[in-house]
Design a protein around this motif. Structure first.
Motif, PDB file in Angstrom:
ATOM      1  N   ASP A 193       0.556  -1.285   0.215  1.00 52.35           N
ATOM      2  CA  ASP A 193       0.207   0.175  -0.094  1.00 52.35           C
ATOM      3  C   ASP A 193       1.415   1.136  -0.129  1.00 52.35           C
ATOM      4  O   ASP A 193       0.273   2.166  -0.561  1.00 52.35           O
ATOM      5  CB  ASP A 193      -0.742  -0.026   1.511  1.00 52.35           C
ATOM      6  CG  ASP A 193      -1.712  -1.161   1.263  1.00 52.35           C
ATOM      7  OD1 ASP A 193      -2.134  -1.046  -0.242  1.00 52.35           O
ATOM      8  OD2 ASP A 193      -2.594  -1.530   1.604  1.00 52.35           O
ATOM      9  N   ALA A 194       2.086   1.046   0.250  1.00 53.09           N
ATOM     10  CA  ALA A 194       2.626   2.294   0.353  1.00 53.09           C
ATOM     11  C   ALA A 194       3.726   2.516  -0.597  1.00 53.09           C
ATOM     12  O   ALA A 194       2.768   3.525  -1.715  1.00 53.09           O
ATOM     13  CB  ALA A 194       4.656   1.859   1.260  1.00 53.09           C
ATOM     14  N   ALA A 195       3.548   1.159  -1.603  1.00 60.16           N
ATOM     15  CA  ALA A 195       3.749   2.072  -3.522  1.00 60.16           C
ATOM     16  C   ALA A 195       2.335   2.619  -3.921  1.00 60.16           C
ATOM     17  O   ALA A 195       2.860   2.812  -4.515  1.00 60.16           O
ATOM     18  CB  ALA A 195       4.153   0.230  -3.493  1.00 60.16           C
ATOM     19  N   GLN A 196       1.143   1.606  -3.709  1.00 58.74           N
ATOM     20  CA  GLN A 196       0.116   2.173  -4.372  1.00 58.74           C
ATOM     21  C   GLN A 196       0.216   3.044  -3.694  1.00 58.74           C
ATOM     22  O   GLN A 196      -0.559   4.533  -4.812  1.00 58.74           O
ATOM     23  CB  GLN A 196      -0.500   1.694  -4.097  1.00 58.74           C
ATOM     24  CG  GLN A 196      -2.263   0.992  -4.525  1.00 58.74           C
ATOM     25  CD  GLN A 196      -2.953   0.154  -3.708  1.00 58.74           C
ATOM     26  OE1 GLN A 196      -4.438   0.117  -4.117  1.00 58.74           O
ATOM     27  NE2 GLN A 196      -3.210  -0.477  -2.633  1.00 58.74           N
ATOM     28  N   MET A 197       0.073   4.093  -2.738  1.00 60.83           N
ATOM     29  CA  MET A 197      -0.033   5.547  -2.581  1.00 60.83           C
ATOM     30  C   MET A 197       1.139   6.084  -3.013  1.00 60.83           C
ATOM     31  O   MET A 197       0.347   7.321  -3.846  1.00 60.83           O
ATOM     32  CB  MET A 197       0.070   5.521  -0.772  1.00 60.83           C
ATOM     33  CG  MET A 197      -0.873   5.300  -0.338  1.00 60.83           C
ATOM     34  SD  MET A 197      -0.912   5.265   1.954  1.00 60.83           S
ATOM     35  CE  MET A 197      -0.546   6.689   2.401  1.00 60.83           C
TER      36      MET A 197
ATOM     37  N   LYS B 241      -8.278  12.665  -1.632  1.00 59.01           N
ATOM     38  CA  LYS B 241      -9.544  12.517  -2.065  1.00 59.01           C
ATOM     39  C   LYS B 241      -9.492  10.846  -2.398  1.00 59.01           C
ATOM     40  O   LYS B 241     -10.703  10.557  -3.518  1.00 59.01           O
ATOM     41  CB  LYS B 241      -9.668  13.028  -3.096  1.00 59.01           C
ATOM     42  CG  LYS B 241      -9.042  13.408  -4.255  1.00 59.01           C
ATOM     43  CD  LYS B 241      -9.557  14.321  -5.718  1.00 59.01           C
ATOM     44  CE  LYS B 241      -9.325  14.283  -6.332  1.00 59.01           C
ATOM     45  NZ  LYS B 241      -8.060  15.451  -7.466  1.00 59.01           N
ATOM     46  N   SER B 242      -8.560  10.372  -2.288  1.00 64.29           N
ATOM     47  CA  SER B 242      -8.662   8.436  -2.694  1.00 64.29           C
ATOM     48  C   SER B 242      -8.886   7.514  -1.834  1.00 64.29           C
ATOM     49  O   SER B 242      -9.354   7.765  -0.239  1.00 64.29           O
ATOM     50  CB  SER B 242      -7.373   8.180  -2.841  1.00 64.29           C
ATOM     51  OG  SER B 242      -6.708   8.394  -4.224  1.00 64.29           O
ATOM     52  N   LYS B 243      -9.511   6.567  -2.471  1.00 71.43           N
ATOM     53  CA  LYS B 243     -10.439   5.211  -1.108  1.00 71.43           C
ATOM     54  C   LYS B 243      -9.010   4.560  -1.983  1.00 71.43           C
ATOM     55  O   LYS B 243      -8.440   3.747  -2.849  1.00 71.43           O
ATOM     56  CB  LYS B 243     -11.640   4.789  -1.695  1.00 71.43           C
ATOM     57  CG  LYS B 243     -12.241   5.546  -1.296  1.00 71.43           C
ATOM     58  CD  LYS B 243     -13.550   4.599  -0.821  1.00 71.43           C
ATOM     59  CE  LYS B 243     -15.255   4.785  -0.171  1.00 71.43           C
ATOM     60  NZ  LYS B 243     -16.069   4.231  -0.429  1.00 71.43           N
ATOM     61  N   ILE B 244      -8.137   3.779  -0.829  1.00 71.28           N
ATOM     62  CA  ILE B 244      -6.825   3.754  -1.385  1.00 71.28           C
ATOM     63  C   ILE B 244      -8.258   1.879  -1.203  1.00 71.28           C
ATOM     64  O   ILE B 244      -8.185   0.463   0.081  1.00 71.28           O
ATOM     65  CB  ILE B 244      -5.757   3.546  -0.713  1.00 71.28           C
ATOM     66  CG1 ILE B 244      -5.317   4.581  -1.147  1.00 71.28           C
ATOM     67  CG2 ILE B 244      -5.054   2.547  -0.620  1.00 71.28           C
ATOM     68  CD1 ILE B 244      -4.728   5.235   1.077  1.00 71.28           C
ATOM     69  N   ASP B 245      -7.308   1.426  -2.000  1.00 72.16           N
ATOM     70  CA  ASP B 245      -8.517  -0.673  -2.906  1.00 72.16           C
ATOM     71  C   ASP B 245      -6.910  -1.058  -1.919  1.00 72.16           C
ATOM     72  O   ASP B 245      -6.155  -1.824  -3.194  1.00 72.16           O
ATOM     73  CB  ASP B 245      -8.094  -0.535  -4.072  1.00 72.16           C
ATOM     74  CG  ASP B 245      -9.441  -1.728  -4.382  1.00 72.16           C
ATOM     75  OD1 ASP B 245      -9.752  -2.069  -3.361  1.00 72.16           O
ATOM     76  OD2 ASP B 245      -8.656  -2.367  -5.387  1.00 72.16           O
ATOM     77  N   SER B 246      -7.144  -1.686  -1.045  1.00 74.95           N
ATOM     78  CA  SER B 246      -5.740  -2.083   0.129  1.00 74.95           C
ATOM     79  C   SER B 246      -6.515  -3.661  -0.737  1.00 74.95           C
ATOM     80  O   SER B 246      -7.591  -3.682  -0.081  1.00 74.95           O
ATOM     81  CB  SER B 246      -5.617  -2.214   1.666  1.00 74.95           C
ATOM     82  OG  SER B 246      -5.044  -3.168   2.058  1.00 74.95           O
ATOM     83  N   PRO B 247      -5.453  -4.469  -0.213  1.00 69.62           N
ATOM     84  CA  PRO B 247      -6.354  -6.239   0.647  1.00 69.62           C
ATOM     85  C   PRO B 247      -6.433  -6.023   1.459  1.00 69.62           C
ATOM     86  O   PRO B 247      -7.503  -7.008   2.325  1.00 69.62           O
ATOM     87  CB  PRO B 247      -4.452  -6.784   1.215  1.00 69.62           C
ATOM     88  CG  PRO B 247      -3.771  -5.825  -0.323  1.00 69.62           C
ATOM     89  CD  PRO B 247      -3.780  -4.850  -0.611  1.00 69.62           C
ATOM     90  N   ARG B 248      -6.750  -4.687   3.006  1.00 64.93           N
ATOM     91  CA  ARG B 248      -6.905  -4.841   3.822  1.00 64.93           C
ATOM     92  C   ARG B 248      -8.433  -4.679   3.821  1.00 64.93           C
ATOM     93  O   ARG B 248      -9.305  -4.704   5.605  1.00 64.93           O
ATOM     94  CB  ARG B 248      -6.445  -3.958   4.985  1.00 64.93           C
ATOM     95  CG  ARG B 248      -6.634  -3.019   4.969  1.00 64.93           C
ATOM     96  CD  ARG B 248      -5.832  -1.723   5.611  1.00 64.93           C
ATOM     97  NE  ARG B 248      -4.148  -1.498   4.696  1.00 64.93           N
ATOM     98  CZ  ARG B 248      -3.443  -0.993   5.459  1.00 64.93           C
ATOM     99  NH1 ARG B 248      -3.485   0.186   6.417  1.00 64.93           N
ATOM    100  NH2 ARG B 248      -2.289  -0.723   5.030  1.00 64.93           N
ATOM    101  N   GLY B 249      -8.649  -4.157   2.972  1.00 63.38           N
ATOM    102  CA  GLY B 249     -10.189  -3.424   2.741  1.00 63.38           C
ATOM    103  C   GLY B 249      -9.944  -2.184   2.741  1.00 63.38           C
ATOM    104  O   GLY B 249      -8.652  -1.787   2.743  1.00 63.38           O
TER     105      GLY B 249
END
Ligand code: BEZ
Length: 389
Positions: free
Chosen positions: A310-314, A338-346
């Motif tokens: 998720d750090a890379a995704q952000m 303004k993002s919803k981060i689409d993480s494996p955690r939800g």
């Protein structure tokens, strides 16, 4: 013919100037400074973060914000006394565009100070130090993980609901332990429970015997703890060997059993913990992440791998908005906020102090998994006290 050439040239020029990553190409490689532990009690945690981060980058064809990546790595040894030197080498000597780190809260605070002073983009992929998204917060500092307060608070509420009244806490004496215990007390004591004793030992000491003897004599209803990495594995084994597991329930923030279940074996069976990840969430994102991670690294992922991913995704969300420019902090931050981060955690969002607002799960160890028993705290936000952007 001449007109046709001029026309083609015109198309070529307009295609080039319209390309979203034209700026990115001219900026060259994106230098990412990884400051993570490669040795010591948190070494495996650093590896999992590094793996998760690279997995996401590879899924994007090796580029973020249109730029190829160059990694510069420092082993921070989870040693706060070396952290200022280490981070300044990355910023001043290696001239990195972004710093990513670390695992240990004390190290992360030194990184946050250096990031704040230099304006370098910092993404914290684990360390929960409350100050990083509290008094030390800054427009260029983001966290992909949690604050220490979050899992502690969630377990405090769970322990109160279970009817426990007298609890003993035990942890390492540094920010991660102390702030997790503060979260636990905030959740537990508001319902009338009381923490009758806080036991501590210096990080990364694992001589638990005298403290376990003290727990036996205090006879609390339950014990709450923060330990992580190799230290967590030793604690869980020592707790069982001291005969306490049968008589005094052991609860933890989820790091107690995440990434260490092989080492803990049957001694971890049944332990309840709270964390922003579990091994059987079964959302689509998690399924594909777990498959890809297992295939690439021949290992099961854990919470640290998710935080690295998720750090890379952000970073990718922010740098897509700035066309690869790591200095355009305003646009980078606006895109993330303004993002919803689409993480494996939800999915999660970021609070105004740049810390994840996320569900905290209650998990139970069953065999080799931290099994989700339901959401303990929905969309839990750290209070972000003292943050002024
Ligand atoms: C910390 O120091 O913040 C930390 C270390 C390991 C796991 C979780 C938190």
């Amino acid at each position: 013919m001449r007109y046709k050439n001029i026309f083609n040239l015109g198309i070529a020029i307009s295609l080039l100037t319209c390309s979203p990553f034209i700026g990115a190409q001219s900026q060259g490689k994106l230098k990412i400074g990884f400051m993570l532990p490669a040795t010591g009690t948190y070494a495996a945690l650093g590896t999992a973060i590094d793996n998760g981060f690279r997995l996401y980058v590879n899924e994007q064809g090796g580029k973020i914000g249109g730029r190829e990546i160059e990694y510069v790595r420092v082993d921070d040894e989870s040693d706060p006394s070396k952290a200022a030197d280490n981070v300044n080498k990355l910023i001043k000597r290696d001239n990195v565009d972004v710093i990513v780190g670390s695992v240990h809260s004390g190290v992360a605070m030194a990184m946050a100070k250096a990031a704040k002073e230099s304006g370098t983009l910092l993404i914290v992929p684990n360390a929960g130090a409350v100050a990083v998204t509290g008094p030390m917060c800054a427009p260029n500092i983001f966290r992909s993980s949690f604050s220490n307060w979050q899992p502690g608070f969630a377990m405090g509420e769970v322990a109160a609901k279970k009817g426990h009244k007298k609890i003993v806490t035990i942890t390492w004496k540094y920010a991660a332990g102390e702030e997790t215990m503060k979260g636990f007390k905030d959740g537990f004591e508001k319902s009338g429970g009381s923490v009758i004793k806080d036991l501590t030992l210096p990080f990364p000491n694992v001589e638990f015997q005298a403290l376990l003897t003290e727990i036996a004599s205090l006879k609390p209803d339950a014990v709450f703890t923060f330990f992580a990495g190799a230290g967590a594995a030793k604690f869980v084994k020592d707790y069982a060997a001291a005969g306490l597991k049968k008589s005094i329930p052991l609860y933890g923030s989820g790091f107690l059993t995440d990434g260490v279940l092989d080492a803990e074996g049957v001694d971890a069976e049944g332990i309840l913990t709270t964390l922003h990840y579990a091994d059987n969430l079964n959302n689509k994102r998690d399924q594909s992440f777990r498959l890809a991670y297992a295939k690439t690294f021949k290992l099961q992922p854990d919470v640290y791998a998710v935080q690295g991913y998720d750090a890379a995704q952000m970073l990718a969300i922010g740098l897509s908005a700035t066309q690869g420019d790591a200095k355009n902090i305003t646009t980078f931050a606006q895109a993330l906020m303004k993002s919803k981060i689409d993480s494996p955690r939800g999915t999660f969002t970021l609070s105004s102090s740049h810390n994840p607002v996320q569900d905290i799960y209650l998990r139970k160890v069953i065999g080799k998994e931290n099994v989700n028993e339901g959401v303990a705290s929905k969309a839990l936000a750290d209070p972000g006290l003292g943050c002024k952007m």
